[in-house]
Write a protein that holds these residues in place. Structure first.
Motif, PDB file in Angstrom:
ATOM      1  N   VAL A 121       0.816  -1.218   0.000  1.00  9.01           N
ATOM      2  CA  VAL A 121       0.000   0.000   0.000  1.00  9.01           C
ATOM      3  C   VAL A 121       0.847   1.265   0.000  1.00  9.01           C
ATOM      4  CG1 VAL A 121      -1.977  -0.998   1.241  1.00  9.01           C
ATOM      5  CG2 VAL A 121      -0.210   0.128   2.519  1.00  9.01           C
ATOM      6  N   VAL A 122       0.261   2.304  -0.570  1.00  9.06           N
ATOM      7  CA  VAL A 122       0.756   3.668  -0.382  1.00  9.06           C
ATOM      8  C   VAL A 122      -0.258   4.311   0.539  1.00  9.06           C
ATOM      9  CG1 VAL A 122       1.311   5.870  -1.445  1.00  9.06           C
ATOM     10  CG2 VAL A 122       1.614   3.783  -2.748  1.00  9.06           C
ATOM     11  N   CYS A 123       0.184   4.690   1.727  1.00 11.48           N
ATOM     12  CA  CYS A 123      -0.750   5.200   2.722  1.00 11.48           C
ATOM     13  C   CYS A 123      -0.373   6.639   3.060  1.00 11.48           C
ATOM     14  CB  CYS A 123      -0.653   4.315   3.966  1.00 11.48           C
ATOM     15  SG  CYS A 123      -1.850   4.713   5.231  1.00 11.48           S
ATOM     16  N   GLU A 124      -1.345   7.552   2.982  1.00  6.67           N
ATOM     17  CA  GLU A 124      -1.019   8.961   3.269  1.00  6.67           C
ATOM     18  C   GLU A 124      -1.833   9.488   4.442  1.00  6.67           C
ATOM     19  OE1 GLU A 124      -2.942  12.096   1.900  1.00  6.67           O
ATOM     20  OE2 GLU A 124      -3.967  11.186   0.186  1.00  6.67           O
ATOM     21  N   GLY A 125      -1.201  10.382   5.221  1.00  9.14           N
ATOM     22  CA  GLY A 125      -1.894  10.974   6.360  1.00  9.14           C
ATOM     23  C   GLY A 125      -0.992  11.892   7.157  1.00  9.14           C
ATOM     24  N   ARG A 126      -1.117  11.802   8.484  1.00  3.14           N
ATOM     25  CA  ARG A 126      -0.308  12.664   9.359  1.00  3.14           C
ATOM     26  C   ARG A 126       0.577  11.848  10.293  1.00  3.14           C
ATOM     27  NH1 ARG A 126      -3.281  15.167   6.564  1.00  3.14           N
ATOM     28  NH2 ARG A 126      -3.957  17.339   6.713  1.00  3.14           N
ATOM     29  N   ASP A 127       0.142  10.594  10.588  1.00  3.43           N
ATOM     30  CA  ASP A 127       0.844   9.774  11.585  1.00  3.43           C
ATOM     31  C   ASP A 127       1.191   8.406  11.015  1.00  3.43           C
ATOM     32  OD1 ASP A 127      -1.718   8.857  11.264  1.00  3.43           O
ATOM     33  OD2 ASP A 127      -2.038   8.367  13.370  1.00  3.43           O
ATOM     34  N   ILE A 128       1.311   8.313   9.710  1.00  4.60           N
ATOM     35  CA  ILE A 128       1.506   6.984   9.095  1.00  4.60           C
ATOM     36  C   ILE A 128       2.902   6.439   9.418  1.00  4.60           C
ATOM     37  CG2 ILE A 128       1.326   5.642   6.953  1.00  4.60           C
ATOM     38  CD1 ILE A 128      -1.264   7.166   7.958  1.00  4.60           C
ATOM     39  N   GLY A 129       3.923   7.265   9.223  1.00  2.00           N
ATOM     40  CA  GLY A 129       5.291   6.801   9.496  1.00  2.00           C
ATOM     41  C   GLY A 129       5.627   6.764  10.983  1.00  2.00           C
ATOM     42  N   THR A 130       4.885   7.520  11.790  1.00  3.15           N
ATOM     43  CA  THR A 130       5.200   7.572  13.229  1.00  3.15           C
ATOM     44  C   THR A 130       4.408   6.537  14.020  1.00  3.15           C
ATOM     45  OG1 THR A 130       3.534   9.310  13.448  1.00  3.15           O
ATOM     46  CG2 THR A 130       5.838  10.030  13.304  1.00  3.15           C
ATOM     47  N   VAL A 131       3.130   6.341  13.689  1.00  2.00           N
ATOM     48  CA  VAL A 131       2.253   5.525  14.534  1.00  2.00           C
ATOM     49  C   VAL A 131       1.649   4.323  13.799  1.00  2.00           C
ATOM     50  CG1 VAL A 131       0.088   5.549  15.880  1.00  2.00           C
ATOM     51  CG2 VAL A 131       1.644   7.499  15.988  1.00  2.00           C
ATOM     52  N   VAL A 132       1.060   4.568  12.647  1.00  2.00           N
ATOM     53  CA  VAL A 132       0.294   3.494  11.984  1.00  2.00           C
ATOM     54  C   VAL A 132       1.243   2.405  11.457  1.00  2.00           C
ATOM     55  CG1 VAL A 132      -1.460   2.948  10.250  1.00  2.00           C
ATOM     56  CG2 VAL A 132      -1.488   5.175  11.363  1.00  2.00           C
ATOM     57  N   PHE A 133       2.254   2.833  10.688  1.00  2.00           N
ATOM     58  CA  PHE A 133       3.224   1.875  10.146  1.00  2.00           C
ATOM     59  C   PHE A 133       4.648   2.360  10.426  1.00  2.00           C
ATOM     60  CE2 PHE A 133      -0.435   1.525   7.063  1.00  2.00           C
ATOM     61  CZ  PHE A 133      -0.879   0.294   7.521  1.00  2.00           C
ATOM     62  N   PRO A 134       5.079   2.280  11.696  1.00  2.82           N
ATOM     63  CA  PRO A 134       6.430   2.778  12.009  1.00  2.82           C
ATOM     64  C   PRO A 134       7.519   1.959  11.318  1.00  2.82           C
ATOM     65  CG  PRO A 134       5.397   1.768  13.946  1.00  2.82           C
ATOM     66  CD  PRO A 134       4.354   1.821  12.879  1.00  2.82           C
TER      67      PRO A 134
END
Ligand code: DC
Length: 217
Positions: A121-134
């Protein structure tokens, strides 16, 4: 493979993430659309953003799904196409209040992780790299000057037939940035290991080529 794209409003995440997903033939996940859908439902039901009990109930009784292939991905909430309604001025102005609530985030983060199970997936948002998919394979943090972001928003609104001044849009964007970056739960910030990309003056093709190049490596 998981590609995480984070950044403030108007930094170019959506158009870039959609094009990257289309080029790589993988799933596109717009997490902002999920926060917008919940906000729309709460506003329609007249549920205040600080009414955690009522929010908990609607979270447990709401389905959010995506249909179609990028760039034409439709957002379906409880069986209805809400793709246009979630982009309204009112939802855009109120979403930062609703998305800051723990009950809303816990529920949606879980859904986002499930949506990525067993697929790229390509996932976009505000906390994707920090929380959702670290542990994402590739993390991008997109930024752009506030003037450029306001210009892009002005064009988005114009496409919907709505006229907005640059000054008003700058004020709205700055207010939303402030709320999204200072909230207690998962504030917008650059993730460890993320590559920062300033998209001011970059073309969409440059942005897509940069990410696709990195992904292929
Ligand atoms: O990307 P967008 O403008 O559609 O996002 C709408 C709002 O949702 C944004 O103001 C912040 C919030 N959001 C969030 O808190 N976490 C995400 N992963 C994505 C969006």
């Amino acid at each position: 493979m998981i590609i995480a794209i984070d950044g403030p409003a108007g930094s170019g995440k959506s158009s870039t993430a959609k094009a990257v997903a289309a080029r790589l033939g993988i799933t596109y996940l717009d997490t902002g659309a999920m926060y917008r859908a919940v906000t729309l439902k709460a506003l329609r039901l007249k549920i205040r953003h600080d009414d955690d009990k009522a929010l908990g109930i609607i979270m447990a009784h709401t389905t959010i799904a995506f249909e179609g292939l990028p760039p034409d991905v439709r957002v379906i909430m409880d069986g209805d196409d809400v793709s246009a309604a979630i982009r309204s001025d009112e939802v855009t102005k109120r979403v930062s209040d609703y998305c800051a609530r723990d009950v809303v985030r816990a529920f949606l983060v879980e859904q986002q992780r499930q949506a990525a199970q067993g697929r790229s997936v390509v996932c976009e948002g505000r906390d994707i790299g920090t929380v959702v998919f670290p542990n994402a394979d590739l993390k991008i943090y997109m930024v752009a000057s506030v003037e450029e972001r306001a210009r892009r928003r002005q064009m988005d609104f114009a496409a919907m037939g709505v006229k907005k001044s640059i000054e008003e849009l700058i004020r709205d964007i700055e207010a939303r940035d402030r709320k999204d970056s200072t909230r207690a739960n998962s504030p917008l910030m650059k993730a460890d290991g993320a590559t920062e990309m300033d998209t001011t003056g970059m073309t969409l093709e440059d942005q897509v080529a940069f990410i696709v190049g990195r992904a292929k490596k």
